[in-house]
Scaffold this active site. Structure first.
Site, PDB file in Angstrom:
ATOM      1  N   ASP A  89      53.823  64.717   8.685  1.00 44.41           N
ATOM      2  CA  ASP A  89      54.633  65.174   7.567  1.00 44.41           C
ATOM      3  C   ASP A  89      56.093  64.834   7.874  1.00 44.41           C
ATOM      4  O   ASP A  89      56.642  65.303   8.866  1.00 44.41           O
ATOM      5  CB  ASP A  89      54.428  66.692   7.408  1.00 44.41           C
ATOM      6  CG  ASP A  89      55.017  67.212   6.116  1.00 44.41           C
ATOM      7  OD1 ASP A  89      55.290  66.396   5.216  1.00 44.41           O
ATOM      8  OD2 ASP A  89      55.219  68.427   6.022  1.00 44.41           O
ATOM      9  N   ASP A 180      55.389  61.313   1.731  1.00 42.56           N
ATOM     10  CA  ASP A 180      55.857  61.837   3.016  1.00 42.56           C
ATOM     11  C   ASP A 180      54.767  62.524   3.828  1.00 42.56           C
ATOM     12  O   ASP A 180      55.052  63.250   4.764  1.00 42.56           O
ATOM     13  CB  ASP A 180      57.043  62.785   2.810  1.00 42.56           C
ATOM     14  CG  ASP A 180      56.680  63.980   1.941  1.00 42.56           C
ATOM     15  OD1 ASP A 180      55.564  64.004   1.394  1.00 42.56           O
ATOM     16  OD2 ASP A 180      57.519  64.884   1.815  1.00 42.56           O
ATOM     17  N   GLU A 181      53.511  62.309   3.468  1.00 45.05           N
ATOM     18  CA  GLU A 181      52.435  63.001   4.164  1.00 45.05           C
ATOM     19  C   GLU A 181      51.262  62.051   4.369  1.00 45.05           C
ATOM     20  O   GLU A 181      50.751  61.477   3.418  1.00 45.05           O
ATOM     21  CB  GLU A 181      51.998  64.192   3.315  1.00 45.05           C
ATOM     22  CG  GLU A 181      51.230  65.241   4.059  1.00 45.05           C
ATOM     23  CD  GLU A 181      50.932  66.427   3.149  1.00 45.05           C
ATOM     24  OE1 GLU A 181      51.885  67.054   2.662  1.00 45.05           O
ATOM     25  OE2 GLU A 181      49.752  66.682   2.908  1.00 45.05           O
ATOM     26  N   CYS A 515      45.554  67.005 -11.672  1.00 45.38           N
ATOM     27  CA  CYS A 515      45.210  68.415 -11.510  1.00 45.38           C
ATOM     28  C   CYS A 515      43.696  68.547 -11.613  1.00 45.38           C
ATOM     29  O   CYS A 515      43.086  67.961 -12.499  1.00 45.38           O
ATOM     30  CB  CYS A 515      45.895  69.231 -12.594  1.00 45.38           C
ATOM     31  SG  CYS A 515      45.158  70.846 -12.859  1.00 45.38           S
ATOM     32  N   CYS A 518      42.919  70.390 -15.397  1.00 45.78           N
ATOM     33  CA  CYS A 518      43.195  69.784 -16.698  1.00 45.78           C
ATOM     34  C   CYS A 518      43.258  68.265 -16.611  1.00 45.78           C
ATOM     35  O   CYS A 518      43.276  67.589 -17.625  1.00 45.78           O
ATOM     36  CB  CYS A 518      44.490  70.334 -17.282  1.00 45.78           C
ATOM     37  SG  CYS A 518      45.943  69.811 -16.365  1.00 45.78           S
ATOM     38  N   HIS A 532      51.100  74.546 -10.414  1.00 46.21           N
ATOM     39  CA  HIS A 532      50.467  74.038 -11.625  1.00 46.21           C
ATOM     40  C   HIS A 532      49.015  74.522 -11.738  1.00 46.21           C
ATOM     41  O   HIS A 532      48.583  74.957 -12.801  1.00 46.21           O
ATOM     42  CB  HIS A 532      50.516  72.508 -11.643  1.00 46.21           C
ATOM     43  CG  HIS A 532      49.757  71.915 -12.786  1.00 46.21           C
ATOM     44  ND1 HIS A 532      50.347  71.533 -13.959  1.00 46.21           N
ATOM     45  CD2 HIS A 532      48.428  71.687 -12.936  1.00 46.21           C
ATOM     46  CE1 HIS A 532      49.426  71.085 -14.785  1.00 46.21           C
ATOM     47  NE2 HIS A 532      48.244  71.164 -14.190  1.00 46.21           N
ATOM     48  N   CYS A 536      47.001  76.681 -14.612  1.00 52.50           N
ATOM     49  CA  CYS A 536      45.779  76.223 -15.269  1.00 52.50           C
ATOM     50  C   CYS A 536      44.663  77.253 -15.142  1.00 52.50           C
ATOM     51  O   CYS A 536      43.927  77.483 -16.091  1.00 52.50           O
ATOM     52  CB  CYS A 536      45.335  74.879 -14.703  1.00 52.50           C
ATOM     53  SG  CYS A 536      46.291  73.521 -15.361  1.00 52.50           S
TER      54      CYS A 536
HETATM   55 ZN    ZN Z   1      46.297  71.457 -14.701  1.00 54.22          ZN
END
Ligand code: ZN
Ligand code: ZN
Length: 599
Positions: A89, A180-181, A515, A518, A532, A536
Site C-alpha cells: 500500500d 496505490d494498492e 459496486c 448496483c 457506497h 446500497c
Molecule cells: Zn451500489
C-alpha cells in the site's frame, strides 16, 4: 454520514469530539435528514436482530450452534497456510507524488482534491483530522492553512505503472487493486530465491531538495561514493551518495527489497503486510504505516490471536451498516465474532453467516471456480519425527495420491514445478524444487520427481512432509488476469470514454470498480467503496426500484447552498454518468466474500 473515525494511519489520538462538532456545524439540510433516515433503517434492523435473539428457542440455539461448529470444521479443513501473500500500500499516494514533485509541499499540511472532496491528505494534514472523502471546505475549517492541490490522475497512473513492473518480477500474476494498492503472491519466488542479493542505492543531499529519497543523517564515508553537481532543476548543489544494500532470503527480506526498489525508482515509500492470505495481508499493511512492514506468521493460533482484539471495522468489506448489525450483538472485535458465531444463523442469511465466520477465522472469501490467484496445489502431513526411510516413503506415497486427487478435482491438468517441503525434528523448514522439461501431469510423475528430491534428504529426521505442484496448467487454459490485462482494460475503458490520447503513456485512468450491489462504478478506495455499499444495502430495504443518487446539500456560510450529486465517491467520471442513466439495479447480497473474491 461524515461521522469521524480515526481508522486511517496517522490519525489515532485526535480530538474526535471537536472534529465531529466542526463537521456537524458545517453540514445541514437534506444531508442530515438523509442521515436520520439512514440511521432509522439501521435501528430497525438492529431491533429486529435483538428480537430474534430474545425469541429464539433453546432448540433453535442448539441447532445454530451445531450448524456453525460443522461449518467451522469444514472451513478449517480448507485453511491454506502454505502461501506468502503480500499487500503493498503506497503511503498517502497522491499527496506523496505531489510532495515529491514540489518540495515546498513537504513541510506543510496539504491534500489532493477539490473543495467538493479530498482524495488524499498528507500526514501533517491528518494530524488536524483532514482525511480522504471529506469535502475540502470542511477540511479548511479543521486546518485553515491546508494547501489544496488539484489531482493529476494521469501522472499518478504513470507512476503506478512504473512500480507495478517491479512487482511483476516477483509475481507475474500480481493484482493491482487500485493505483496505490497491489497484491503479490511471493510464495514461488521465496522458494526459488536461495541467495542473498546486493543492490546499489542512491540517495540525495545538498542544498537542492528536488530529488528523493533524501539522506537523513550524514552517511559514514566508508564504502560510499559521493557525486556532487549542480541540479538541473534548481541550480543549487546536489550531492548524490551511492552505496550497496544487502537483502537476504525469506519473505520478510524479499518484501524489504521490493519496498526498497519502489523507493529507489519513484522516490516514494510504501507499506506492506505479509500473511497467509490477502485478506490478512491487507489488514497487516496498515500496522506499520508509513514506510514499514508487518508480518503475521502462517500459524493458526497466531492468526486468531492477532484477530482477537482487532476492531471489526478494520476488516475489508465490513462497513458502517454491517458494523452496526454486529454491534447490536455486542460484537466489537473479530475475536467477538468467533465467540458469538453460534448466533449468526439466528439473524443472518446463510451467505452472511459463512462470510462472517470466515472473517472470524482469518480465512479469505470462498474461492471461486475461476479463482485466478490459485497457482499451486499442495498436500502436507505431520507425523511423529522419524528418519526411517521406509516410513517416509509410505507417507510420501500417500501424500502424492492425495495431491493427485486434488488436482483432478480442481480442473488442473498438471503443473510445471514440483516442490518438496520438509519440517525437520528441529522445526527447521526446508523446501526443494524441481522443474522438469515437461509438464508434470500423472501420479507417476509426481511421485518420481518428488521422490528424487526426497532421496537427497535421506537420513534427516523429519516430522512433516509436503508436496506442491505449482505453475499450474489448466484444462481450458484459463487465462489469468495479468497486470498487462489490467492496463489494457483500463485503456479500453478510457477509449470508450472518448478521451483523446495521443501518447500511450499518458492515459487518464479512472480508478473505479463496480459496486457488488448496483453495479455502478465506484471509486476504488476501501472507505469510499464501503460507504457506497452501505448506502446500497440500506436502499435495498426500500420499495423503490433500486439505488438512486443521494442528494447532498452542503451549506456554506455567506454563500448559496451548493448542490452536489454524489454516489459516495468523489470523482464523477463520464462513464459513471452514463451508468447513472440506467436506473435498473440488480439486487444482490453484498458479502465480504464477494469483496475479497474480486482481488
Ligand atoms: Zn451500489
Ligand atoms: Zn534541485
Amino acid at each position: 454520514m461524515l461521522t469521524f473515525n480515526d481508522n486511517k494511519a496517522g490519525m489515532t489520538g485526535l480530538d474526535k469530539q471537536k472534529i465531529t462538532k466542526i463537521i456537524e456545524e458545517n453540514t445541514s439540510g437534506s444531508y442530515s435528514s438523509f442521515s436520520k433516515k439512514q440511521q432509522q433503517r439501521i435501528d430497525e434492523k438492529v431491533s429486529e436482530i435483538k428480537n430474534r435473539l430474545e425469541s429464539a428457542t433453546g432448540e433453535e440455539r442448539q441447532g445454530a450452534e451445531l450448524f456453525m461448529k460443522n461449518l467451522e470444521n469444514k472451513l478449517e479443513a480448507g485453511r491454506d497456510l502454505s502461501r506468502d501473500c503480500v499487500c503493498i500500500d503506497m503511503d498517502a499516494y497522491f499527496a506523496a507524488i505531489e510532495m515529491r514533485d514540489n518540495p515546498a509541499l513537504r513541510t506543510v499540511p496539504m491534500a489532493v482534491g477539490s473543495s467538493a472532496m479530498l482524495s488524499t491528505s498528507n500526514y501533517l494534514a491528518r494530524r488536524f483530522g483532514v482525511r480522504a472523502g471529506m469535502p475540502g471546505f470542511i477540511s479548511k475549517k479543521l486546518c485553515p492553512n491546508l494547501t489544496l492541490v488539484p489531482g493529476n490522475y494521469s501522472k499518478y497512473s504513470k507512476v503506478s505503472r512504473q512500480f507495478s513492473e517491479i512487482f511483476m518480477e516477483y509475481d507475474g500474476d500480481v493484482g493491482m487493486m487500485s493505483l496505490d494498492e497491489a497484491y503479490i503472491d511471493v510464495t514461488d519466488y521465496v522458494t526459488m530465491r536461495t541467495k542473498k542479493r546486493v543492490l546499489k542505492r542512491h540517495r540525495y543531499g545538498g542544498d537542492c531538495l528536488c530529488w528523493l529519497p533524501r539522506v537523513t543523517d550524514p552517511p559514514d564515508s566508508e564504502n560510499i561514493e559521493i557525486d556532487s553537481s549542480e541540479c538541473p532543476k534548481c541550480a543549487k548543489t546536489r550531492i548524490i551518495y551511492y552505496d550497496d544494500v544487502e537483502f537476504g532470503v525469506g519473505r520478510e527480506e524479499i518484501v524489504r527489497e521490493i519496498r526498497f526498489r519502489v523507493e529507489q525508482l519513484t522516490g516514494l515509500t510504501c507499506s506492506a503486510g505479509i500473511a497467509a492470505n490477502f485478506m490478512l495481508a491487507k489488514i497487516c499493511s496498515d500496522f506499520n504505516k508509513p514506510n514499514g512492514q508487518f508480518v503475521l506468521e502462517n500459524d493458526r493460533e497466531k492468526i486468531l490471536e492477532f484477530l482477537e482484539e482487532l476492531p471489526i471495522r478494520k476488516v475489508g468489506g465490513i462497513g458502517r451498516v454491517s458494523e452496526a448489525h454486529l454491534q447490536s450483538m455486542e460484537i466489537r472485535t473479530v475475536g467477538d465474532m468467533l465467540l458469538k458465531k453460534a448466533l449468526f444463523p439466528l439473524c443472518f442469511s446463510p451467505l452472511a453467516q459463512e462470510s462472517f465466520l470466515r472473517t472470524a477465522l482469518g480465512l479469505p472469501g470462498r474461492p471461486s471456480s475461476s479463482d485466478h490467484r490459485r497457482k499451486s496445489i499442495s498436500v502436507e502431513r505431520t507425523f511423529s519425527p522419524t528418519s526411517d526411510f521406509k516410513i517416509l516413503i509410505a507417507e510420501h506415497a500417500e501424500i502424492c495420491r492425495m495431491l493427485e486427487e486434488d488436482i483432478r478435482k480442481s480442473g488442473v491438468t498438471g503443473g510445471k514445478t514440483i516442490t518438496l517441503k520438509l519440517k525437520l525434528s528441529s522445526f527447521d523448514v526446508l523446501t526443494r524444487s524441481l522443474t522438469p522439461s515437461e509438464v508434470v501431469t500423472s501420479l507417476d510423475d509426481i511421485e518420481k520427481y518428488s521422490m528424487e528430491l526426497l532421496e537427497r534428504e535421506r537420513g534427516k529426521e523429519i516430522r512433516l512432509l509436503g508436496v506442491r505442484l505449482s505453475q499450474l496448467v489448466f484444462e481450458e487454459e484459463k487465462k489469468s488476469k495479468t497486470i498487462a490485462d489490467f492496463w489494457n482494460e483500463k485503456k479500453q475503458q478510457t477509449a470508450s470514454e472518448d478521451v483523446m490520447s495521443t501518447d500511450d503513456n499518458d492515459i487518464i485512468m479512472m480508478d473505479t470498480r463496480p459496486c457488488p450491489i448496483c453495479g455502478e462504478d465506484v471509486e476504488n478506495r476501501l472507505e469510499i467503496l464501503n460507504f457506497h455499499v452501505d448506502e446500497c444495502i440500506l436502499k435495498m430495504g426500500d420499495t423503490s426500484d433500486g439505488p438512486d443518487l443521494i442528494c447532498v446539500t452542503v451549506e456554506k456560510k455567506a454563500k448559496k447552498p451548493e448542490i452536489q450529486k454524489t454516489s459516495g465517491g468523489r470523482v464523477q467520471s463520464k462513464k459513471r454518468k452514463t451508468q447513472e442513466q440506467k436506473t435498473v439495479a440488480k439486487r444482490k447480497v453484498a458479502t465480504i466474500d464477494s469483496f475479497w473474491k474480486k482481488i
